[in-house]
Motif scaffolding. Sequence first.
Motif, PDB file in Angstrom:
ATOM      1  N   ALA A  48       0.815  -1.211   0.000  1.00  0.00           N
ATOM      2  CA  ALA A  48       0.000   0.000   0.000  1.00  0.00           C
ATOM      3  C   ALA A  48       0.849   1.260   0.000  1.00  0.00           C
ATOM      4  O   ALA A  48       1.955   1.286   0.529  1.00  0.00           O
ATOM      5  N   ALA A  49       0.276   2.294  -0.585  1.00  0.00           N
ATOM      6  CA  ALA A  49       0.902   3.620  -0.581  1.00  0.00           C
ATOM      7  C   ALA A  49      -0.200   4.666  -0.555  1.00  0.00           C
ATOM      8  O   ALA A  49      -1.270   4.470  -1.122  1.00  0.00           O
ATOM      9  N   VAL A  50       0.076   5.753   0.133  1.00  0.00           N
ATOM     10  CA  VAL A  50      -0.831   6.901   0.139  1.00  0.00           C
ATOM     11  C   VAL A  50      -0.209   7.938  -0.790  1.00  0.00           C
ATOM     12  O   VAL A  50       0.944   8.330  -0.608  1.00  0.00           O
ATOM     13  N   LEU A  51      -0.956   8.338  -1.791  1.00  0.00           N
ATOM     14  CA  LEU A  51      -0.440   9.282  -2.779  1.00  0.00           C
ATOM     15  C   LEU A  51      -0.492  10.706  -2.224  1.00  0.00           C
ATOM     16  O   LEU A  51      -1.446  11.080  -1.548  1.00  0.00           O
ATOM     17  N   GLY A  52       0.535  11.466  -2.515  1.00  0.00           N
ATOM     18  CA  GLY A  52       0.593  12.854  -2.083  1.00  0.00           C
ATOM     19  C   GLY A  52       0.420  13.792  -3.267  1.00  0.00           C
ATOM     20  O   GLY A  52       0.812  13.458  -4.390  1.00  0.00           O
ATOM     21  N   PHE A  53      -0.150  14.952  -3.007  1.00  0.00           N
ATOM     22  CA  PHE A  53      -0.414  15.933  -4.058  1.00  0.00           C
ATOM     23  C   PHE A  53      -0.063  17.330  -3.574  1.00  0.00           C
ATOM     24  O   PHE A  53      -0.168  17.607  -2.374  1.00  0.00           O
ATOM     25  N   PRO A  54       0.320  18.217  -4.489  1.00  0.00           N
ATOM     26  CA  PRO A  54       0.584  19.601  -4.087  1.00  0.00           C
ATOM     27  C   PRO A  54      -0.649  20.199  -3.400  1.00  0.00           C
ATOM     28  O   PRO A  54      -1.782  19.993  -3.854  1.00  0.00           O
ATOM     29  N   LEU A  55      -0.421  20.868  -2.312  1.00  0.00           N
ATOM     30  CA  LEU A  55      -1.479  21.494  -1.522  1.00  0.00           C
ATOM     31  C   LEU A  55      -2.511  20.482  -1.018  1.00  0.00           C
ATOM     32  O   LEU A  55      -3.630  20.834  -0.681  1.00  0.00           O
ATOM     33  N   ASP A  56      -2.136  19.202  -0.982  1.00  0.00           N
ATOM     34  CA  ASP A  56      -3.041  18.135  -0.556  1.00  0.00           C
ATOM     35  C   ASP A  56      -4.375  18.195  -1.300  1.00  0.00           C
ATOM     36  O   ASP A  56      -5.448  18.011  -0.732  1.00  0.00           O
ATOM     37  N   LEU A  57      -4.292  18.430  -2.608  1.00  0.00           N
ATOM     38  CA  LEU A  57      -5.476  18.556  -3.442  1.00  0.00           C
ATOM     39  C   LEU A  57      -5.338  17.641  -4.663  1.00  0.00           C
ATOM     40  O   LEU A  57      -4.665  17.984  -5.631  1.00  0.00           O
ATOM     41  N   PRO A  58      -5.964  16.452  -4.620  1.00  0.00           N
ATOM     42  CA  PRO A  58      -5.824  15.517  -5.743  1.00  0.00           C
ATOM     43  C   PRO A  58      -6.597  15.980  -6.978  1.00  0.00           C
ATOM     44  O   PRO A  58      -7.723  16.458  -6.866  1.00  0.00           O
ATOM     45  N   THR A  59      -5.965  15.859  -8.138  1.00  0.00           N
ATOM     46  CA  THR A  59      -6.625  16.147  -9.408  1.00  0.00           C
ATOM     47  C   THR A  59      -6.384  14.968 -10.343  1.00  0.00           C
ATOM     48  O   THR A  59      -5.373  14.266 -10.210  1.00  0.00           O
ATOM     49  N   PRO A  60      -7.284  14.722 -11.296  1.00  0.00           N
ATOM     50  CA  PRO A  60      -7.101  13.594 -12.208  1.00  0.00           C
ATOM     51  C   PRO A  60      -5.773  13.626 -12.969  1.00  0.00           C
ATOM     52  O   PRO A  60      -5.130  12.598 -13.145  1.00  0.00           O
ATOM     53  N   LEU A  61      -5.349  14.812 -13.395  1.00  0.00           N
ATOM     54  CA  LEU A  61      -4.099  14.921 -14.147  1.00  0.00           C
ATOM     55  C   LEU A  61      -2.903  14.499 -13.297  1.00  0.00           C
ATOM     56  O   LEU A  61      -2.064  13.715 -13.732  1.00  0.00           O
ATOM     57  N   GLU A  62      -2.825  15.000 -12.081  1.00  0.00           N
ATOM     58  CA  GLU A  62      -1.728  14.624 -11.193  1.00  0.00           C
ATOM     59  C   GLU A  62      -1.860  13.182 -10.732  1.00  0.00           C
ATOM     60  O   GLU A  62      -0.868  12.506 -10.478  1.00  0.00           O
ATOM     61  N   LEU A  63      -3.079  12.690 -10.628  1.00  0.00           N
ATOM     62  CA  LEU A  63      -3.309  11.322 -10.184  1.00  0.00           C
ATOM     63  C   LEU A  63      -2.713  10.315 -11.154  1.00  0.00           C
ATOM     64  O   LEU A  63      -2.091   9.337 -10.736  1.00  0.00           O
ATOM     65  N   LEU A  88      -8.084   3.271  -3.885  1.00  0.00           N
ATOM     66  CA  LEU A  88      -9.040   3.595  -2.823  1.00  0.00           C
ATOM     67  C   LEU A  88      -9.125   5.117  -2.756  1.00  0.00           C
ATOM     68  O   LEU A  88      -8.158   5.784  -2.390  1.00  0.00           O
ATOM     69  N   GLY A  89     -10.252   5.664  -3.174  1.00  0.00           N
ATOM     70  CA  GLY A  89     -10.421   7.114  -3.201  1.00  0.00           C
ATOM     71  C   GLY A  89     -11.264   7.593  -2.050  1.00  0.00           C
ATOM     72  O   GLY A  89     -12.400   7.147  -1.874  1.00  0.00           O
ATOM     73  N   HIS A  90     -10.705   8.505  -1.254  1.00  0.00           N
ATOM     74  CA  HIS A  90     -11.431   9.085  -0.134  1.00  0.00           C
ATOM     75  C   HIS A  90     -11.915  10.483  -0.511  1.00  0.00           C
ATOM     76  O   HIS A  90     -11.128  11.314  -0.971  1.00  0.00           O
ATOM     77  N   VAL A  95     -13.517  11.213  -6.138  1.00  0.00           N
ATOM     78  CA  VAL A  95     -14.039  11.912  -7.317  1.00  0.00           C
ATOM     79  C   VAL A  95     -12.938  12.019  -8.375  1.00  0.00           C
ATOM     80  O   VAL A  95     -13.173  11.753  -9.558  1.00  0.00           O
ATOM     81  N   ALA A  96     -11.731  12.371  -7.965  1.00  0.00           N
ATOM     82  CA  ALA A  96     -10.612  12.470  -8.909  1.00  0.00           C
ATOM     83  C   ALA A  96     -10.340  11.111  -9.551  1.00  0.00           C
ATOM     84  O   ALA A  96     -10.088  11.019 -10.756  1.00  0.00           O
ATOM     85  N   ALA A  97     -10.384  10.042  -8.766  1.00  0.00           N
ATOM     86  CA  ALA A  97     -10.129   8.697  -9.295  1.00  0.00           C
ATOM     87  C   ALA A  97     -11.190   8.304 -10.314  1.00  0.00           C
ATOM     88  O   ALA A  97     -10.867   7.758 -11.373  1.00  0.00           O
ATOM     89  N   GLN A  98     -12.448   8.577 -10.011  1.00  0.00           N
ATOM     90  CA  GLN A  98     -13.509   8.261 -10.970  1.00  0.00           C
ATOM     91  C   GLN A  98     -13.315   9.025 -12.268  1.00  0.00           C
ATOM     92  O   GLN A  98     -13.459   8.468 -13.357  1.00  0.00           O
ATOM     93  N   THR A  99     -13.006  10.300 -12.148  1.00  0.00           N
ATOM     94  CA  THR A  99     -12.823  11.139 -13.323  1.00  0.00           C
ATOM     95  C   THR A  99     -11.686  10.610 -14.190  1.00  0.00           C
ATOM     96  O   THR A  99     -11.804  10.532 -15.415  1.00  0.00           O
ATOM     97  N   LEU A 100     -10.592  10.200 -13.559  1.00  0.00           N
ATOM     98  CA  LEU A 100      -9.460   9.641 -14.306  1.00  0.00           C
ATOM     99  C   LEU A 100      -9.838   8.331 -14.979  1.00  0.00           C
ATOM    100  O   LEU A 100      -9.526   8.104 -16.141  1.00  0.00           O
ATOM    101  N   LEU A 111     -11.693  -0.086  -8.147  1.00  0.00           N
ATOM    102  CA  LEU A 111     -11.828   1.227  -7.524  1.00  0.00           C
ATOM    103  C   LEU A 111     -12.739   1.079  -6.320  1.00  0.00           C
ATOM    104  O   LEU A 111     -13.848   0.551  -6.437  1.00  0.00           O
ATOM    105  N   LEU A 112     -12.259   1.519  -5.179  1.00  0.00           N
ATOM    106  CA  LEU A 112     -13.062   1.549  -3.960  1.00  0.00           C
ATOM    107  C   LEU A 112     -13.264   3.003  -3.574  1.00  0.00           C
ATOM    108  O   LEU A 112     -12.317   3.793  -3.605  1.00  0.00           O
TER     109      LEU A 112
END
Length: 127
Positions: A48-63, A88-90, A95-100, A111-112
């Motif tokens: 397992a890994a928890v993905l990190g994003f700038p400003l803790d804001l996930p977007t489909p492009l960065e995902l 696993l999208g929280h 929402v970002a995971a679904q969009t991607l 996808l969970l």
Amino acid sequence: MPASSTFANPIPVILLLVPGAGAPPAAYMPFVGTLVNTSAALDLRLHAAVLGFPLDLPTPLELASAIRRVRRRLIKRGVPASAQTCILGHSLGGVAAQTLLVGKQHFADALLLYGATVLRKLRHSLT
């Protein structure tokens, strides 16, 4: 995902957690640790890994790039390339995971969603 293996040969699974908006990856570590520690009882070898994003804001492009980068890193560390990938999208991460994944299902085998709504445009297309 295959139905089952033997406990001598657990199924390898990569779990990538996509955090909600404003939630730092460290906040999810106790939860992820519990999942990893209990996965053997389910005949899984969970990586397992928890993905990190700038400003803790996930977007489909960065995902998309985060998934590729972390999968490569885990495989380099010995996780089988054949491992199933589960996202696993929280909250907003879900929402970002679904969009991607709408047009790019090759990024994940499953996808969970956790505290995330199913997007209206996907409600009748999920299998």
